[in-house]
Write a protein that holds these residues in place. Structure first.
Motif, PDB file in Angstrom:
ATOM      1  N   HIS A   1       8.144  -3.793   9.068  1.00 22.05           N
ATOM      2  CA  HIS A   1       7.919  -4.839  10.068  1.00 22.05           C
ATOM      3  C   HIS A   1       7.253  -4.223  11.302  1.00 22.05           C
ATOM      4  CE1 HIS A   1      11.744  -3.198  11.607  1.00 22.05           C
ATOM      5  NE2 HIS A   1      11.334  -3.650  12.788  1.00 22.05           N
ATOM      6  N   PHE A   2       6.677  -5.081  12.122  1.00 26.79           N
ATOM      7  CA  PHE A   2       6.068  -4.621  13.367  1.00 26.79           C
ATOM      8  C   PHE A   2       7.065  -4.808  14.494  1.00 26.79           C
ATOM      9  CE2 PHE A   2       3.433  -4.774  17.174  1.00 26.79           C
ATOM     10  CZ  PHE A   2       2.650  -3.644  16.978  1.00 26.79           C
ATOM     11  N   ASP A   3       7.290  -3.758  15.269  1.00 20.64           N
ATOM     12  CA  ASP A   3       8.193  -3.801  16.410  1.00 20.64           C
ATOM     13  C   ASP A   3       7.350  -3.973  17.673  1.00 20.64           C
ATOM     14  OD1 ASP A   3       9.760  -2.888  18.714  1.00 20.64           O
ATOM     15  OD2 ASP A   3      11.247  -2.229  17.226  1.00 20.64           O
ATOM     16  N   LYS A   4       7.443  -5.131  18.288  1.00 20.35           N
ATOM     17  CA  LYS A   4       6.618  -5.423  19.465  1.00 20.35           C
ATOM     18  C   LYS A   4       6.974  -4.530  20.643  1.00 20.35           C
ATOM     19  CE  LYS A   4       5.769 -10.188  18.200  1.00 20.35           C
ATOM     20  NZ  LYS A   4       5.967 -11.598  18.497  1.00 20.35           N
ATOM     21  N   ASP A   5       8.250  -4.189  20.792  1.00 18.79           N
ATOM     22  CA  ASP A   5       8.660  -3.330  21.908  1.00 18.79           C
ATOM     23  C   ASP A   5       8.095  -1.920  21.759  1.00 18.79           C
ATOM     24  OD1 ASP A   5      10.119  -5.400  23.085  1.00 18.79           O
ATOM     25  OD2 ASP A   5      11.957  -4.850  22.027  1.00 18.79           O
ATOM     26  N   LYS A   6       8.113  -1.395  20.545  1.00 15.64           N
ATOM     27  CA  LYS A   6       7.595  -0.048  20.289  1.00 15.64           C
ATOM     28  C   LYS A   6       6.083  -0.045  20.091  1.00 15.64           C
ATOM     29  CE  LYS A   6      11.687   1.979  18.146  1.00 15.64           C
ATOM     30  NZ  LYS A   6      12.756   1.051  18.141  1.00 15.64           N
ATOM     31  N   LYS A   7       5.534  -1.232  19.864  1.00 13.35           N
ATOM     32  CA  LYS A   7       4.105  -1.388  19.570  1.00 13.35           C
ATOM     33  C   LYS A   7       3.699  -0.512  18.394  1.00 13.35           C
ATOM     34  CE  LYS A   7       3.068  -2.687  24.260  1.00 13.35           C
ATOM     35  NZ  LYS A   7       2.632  -2.265  25.551  1.00 13.35           N
ATOM     36  N   ALA A   8       4.534  -0.568  17.352  1.00 19.40           N
ATOM     37  CA  ALA A   8       4.306   0.242  16.165  1.00 19.40           C
ATOM     38  C   ALA A   8       4.958  -0.430  14.960  1.00 19.40           C
ATOM     39  CB  ALA A   8       4.888   1.633  16.358  1.00 19.40           C
ATOM     40  N   TRP A   9       4.537   0.008  13.788  1.00 10.77           N
ATOM     41  CA  TRP A   9       5.126  -0.463  12.545  1.00 10.77           C
ATOM     42  C   TRP A   9       6.370   0.360  12.257  1.00 10.77           C
ATOM     43  CZ3 TRP A   9       3.644  -4.779  10.127  1.00 10.77           C
ATOM     44  CH2 TRP A   9       2.428  -5.328  10.519  1.00 10.77           C
ATOM     45  N   VAL A  10       7.364  -0.285  11.678  1.00  5.63           N
ATOM     46  CA  VAL A  10       8.616   0.378  11.322  1.00  5.63           C
ATOM     47  C   VAL A  10       8.803   0.243   9.819  1.00  5.63           C
ATOM     48  CG1 VAL A  10      11.116   0.389  11.636  1.00  5.63           C
ATOM     49  CG2 VAL A  10       9.615  -0.154  13.577  1.00  5.63           C
TER      50      VAL A  10
ATOM     51  N   ASN B   1      -2.668   2.880  14.288  1.00  2.00           N
ATOM     52  CA  ASN B   1      -3.865   3.488  13.700  1.00  2.00           C
ATOM     53  C   ASN B   1      -3.584   4.055  12.320  1.00  2.00           C
ATOM     54  OD1 ASN B   1      -5.468   2.881  15.932  1.00  2.00           O
ATOM     55  ND2 ASN B   1      -4.928   4.789  16.958  1.00  2.00           N
ATOM     56  N   ASP B   2      -2.413   4.705  12.153  1.00  2.21           N
ATOM     57  CA  ASP B   2      -2.028   5.219  10.841  1.00  2.21           C
ATOM     58  C   ASP B   2      -1.827   4.081   9.848  1.00  2.21           C
ATOM     59  OD1 ASP B   2      -2.118   7.852  11.661  1.00  2.21           O
ATOM     60  OD2 ASP B   2       0.043   8.015  11.996  1.00  2.21           O
ATOM     61  N   ALA B   3      -1.246   2.989  10.307  1.00  2.00           N
ATOM     62  CA  ALA B   3      -1.042   1.837   9.434  1.00  2.00           C
ATOM     63  C   ALA B   3      -2.388   1.284   8.970  1.00  2.00           C
ATOM     64  CB  ALA B   3      -0.237   0.754  10.153  1.00  2.00           C
ATOM     65  N   GLN B   4      -3.351   1.206   9.872  1.00  2.00           N
ATOM     66  CA  GLN B   4      -4.677   0.712   9.501  1.00  2.00           C
ATOM     67  C   GLN B   4      -5.345   1.660   8.511  1.00  2.00           C
ATOM     68  OE1 GLN B   4      -6.176  -2.398  10.509  1.00  2.00           O
ATOM     69  NE2 GLN B   4      -7.279  -1.758   8.679  1.00  2.00           N
ATOM     70  N   GLU B   5      -5.217   2.962   8.739  1.00  2.00           N
ATOM     71  CA  GLU B   5      -5.789   3.922   7.795  1.00  2.00           C
ATOM     72  C   GLU B   5      -5.127   3.798   6.427  1.00  2.00           C
ATOM     73  OE1 GLU B   5      -5.608   7.817   9.566  1.00  2.00           O
ATOM     74  OE2 GLU B   5      -7.486   7.482  10.647  1.00  2.00           O
ATOM     75  N   CYS B   6      -3.833   3.573   6.409  1.00  2.00           N
ATOM     76  CA  CYS B   6      -3.121   3.375   5.144  1.00  2.00           C
ATOM     77  C   CYS B   6      -3.704   2.177   4.390  1.00  2.00           C
ATOM     78  CB  CYS B   6      -1.629   3.162   5.417  1.00  2.00           C
ATOM     79  SG  CYS B   6      -0.628   2.929   3.945  1.00  2.00           S
ATOM     80  N   ILE B   7      -3.908   1.084   5.094  1.00  3.31           N
ATOM     81  CA  ILE B   7      -4.501  -0.114   4.481  1.00  3.31           C
ATOM     82  C   ILE B   7      -5.900   0.204   3.957  1.00  3.31           C
ATOM     83  CG2 ILE B   7      -5.371  -2.445   4.978  1.00  3.31           C
ATOM     84  CD1 ILE B   7      -2.295  -2.219   4.685  1.00  3.31           C
ATOM     85  N   ASN B   8      -6.606   1.095   4.652  1.00  2.00           N
ATOM     86  CA  ASN B   8      -7.963   1.471   4.251  1.00  2.00           C
ATOM     87  C   ASN B   8      -7.994   2.535   3.157  1.00  2.00           C
ATOM     88  OD1 ASN B   8      -8.996  -0.337   6.101  1.00  2.00           O
ATOM     89  ND2 ASN B   8      -9.228   1.189   7.704  1.00  2.00           N
ATOM     90  N   GLY B   9      -6.809   2.926   2.670  1.00  2.00           N
ATOM     91  CA  GLY B   9      -6.753   3.849   1.545  1.00  2.00           C
ATOM     92  C   GLY B   9      -6.502   5.300   1.886  1.00  2.00           C
TER      93      GLY B   9
ATOM     94  N   LYS C   1       0.831  -1.205   0.000  1.00  2.00           N
ATOM     95  CA  LYS C   1       0.000   0.000   0.000  1.00  2.00           C
ATOM     96  C   LYS C   1       0.868   1.257   0.000  1.00  2.00           C
ATOM     97  CE  LYS C   1      -4.171   0.298   0.273  1.00  2.00           C
ATOM     98  NZ  LYS C   1      -5.184   0.485  -0.784  1.00  2.00           N
ATOM     99  N   ILE C   2       1.946   1.251   0.783  1.00  2.38           N
ATOM    100  CA  ILE C   2       2.874   2.389   0.804  1.00  2.38           C
ATOM    101  C   ILE C   2       3.459   2.601  -0.595  1.00  2.38           C
ATOM    102  CG2 ILE C   2       5.117   3.209   1.663  1.00  2.38           C
ATOM    103  CD1 ILE C   2       4.367   1.792   4.356  1.00  2.38           C
TER     104      ILE C   2
ATOM    105  N   CYS D   1      -0.740   8.291   4.761  1.00  3.20           N
ATOM    106  CA  CYS D   1      -0.145   8.733   6.015  1.00  3.20           C
ATOM    107  C   CYS D   1       0.716   9.962   5.717  1.00  3.20           C
ATOM    108  CB  CYS D   1       0.703   7.615   6.611  1.00  3.20           C
ATOM    109  SG  CYS D   1       1.541   8.085   8.130  1.00  3.20           S
ATOM    110  N   VAL D   2       0.273  11.135   6.169  1.00  2.00           N
ATOM    111  CA  VAL D   2       0.969  12.383   5.881  1.00  2.00           C
ATOM    112  C   VAL D   2       2.383  12.364   6.457  1.00  2.00           C
ATOM    113  CG1 VAL D   2       0.946  14.881   6.249  1.00  2.00           C
ATOM    114  CG2 VAL D   2      -1.181  13.672   5.730  1.00  2.00           C
ATOM    115  N   HIS D   3       2.536  11.876   7.678  1.00  2.00           N
ATOM    116  CA  HIS D   3       3.847  11.824   8.319  1.00  2.00           C
ATOM    117  C   HIS D   3       4.810  10.984   7.486  1.00  2.00           C
ATOM    118  CE1 HIS D   3       6.983  11.359  11.329  1.00  2.00           C
ATOM    119  NE2 HIS D   3       6.870  10.061  11.220  1.00  2.00           N
ATOM    120  N   LEU D   4       4.382   9.833   7.044  1.00  2.00           N
ATOM    121  CA  LEU D   4       5.233   8.964   6.240  1.00  2.00           C
ATOM    122  C   LEU D   4       5.573   9.627   4.908  1.00  2.00           C
ATOM    123  CD1 LEU D   4       6.694   6.288   5.843  1.00  2.00           C
ATOM    124  CD2 LEU D   4       4.543   5.339   4.976  1.00  2.00           C
ATOM    125  N   GLY D   5       4.597  10.254   4.288  1.00  2.00           N
ATOM    126  CA  GLY D   5       4.841  10.947   3.024  1.00  2.00           C
ATOM    127  C   GLY D   5       5.887  12.035   3.172  1.00  2.00           C
TER     128      GLY D   5
END
Length: 90
Positions: free
Chosen positions: A29-38, A55-63, A11-12, A66-70
């Motif tokens: 990948h998902f980082d379990k310690d950070k509880k976030a996608w990397v 939440n941003d990752a889920q929104e990305c999957i939903n179309g 999707k990215i 992600c402004v921060h990633l962009g």
């Protein structure tokens, strides 16, 4: 849809085709310690690692882009692909 490394990466890449255009490697990948996608971008010796909130990752999957990633991707391309020839597509 469930977020997986494969579908988040796909999707990215669909949102940001300049990653492929400039032959930048993208791993996710998902980082379990950070509880976030990397998401990690790399081109030759240059690397950028950025965190994507679940939440941003889920929104990305939903179309929803992600402004921060962009912004991070844009900065990486500006820094390592705009000035020199190393990221230019032949």
């Amino acid at each position: 849809m469930l977020v997986t490394p494969e579908n988040l990466r796909s999707k990215i890449l669909s949102f940001y085709p300049e990653i492929t255009k400039h032959q930048i490697e993208l791993t996710v990948h998902f980082d379990k310690d950070k509880k976030a996608w990397v998401a990690q971008l790399s081109k030759q010796q240059h690397e950028l690692t950025t965190i994507i909130d679940p939440n941003d990752a889920q929104e990305c999957i939903n179309g929803i882009e992600c402004v921060h990633l962009g912004t991070q991707i844009g900065q990486f391309i500006f820094n390592y692909c705009s000035e020199g020839d190393e990221c230019k597509v032949p």
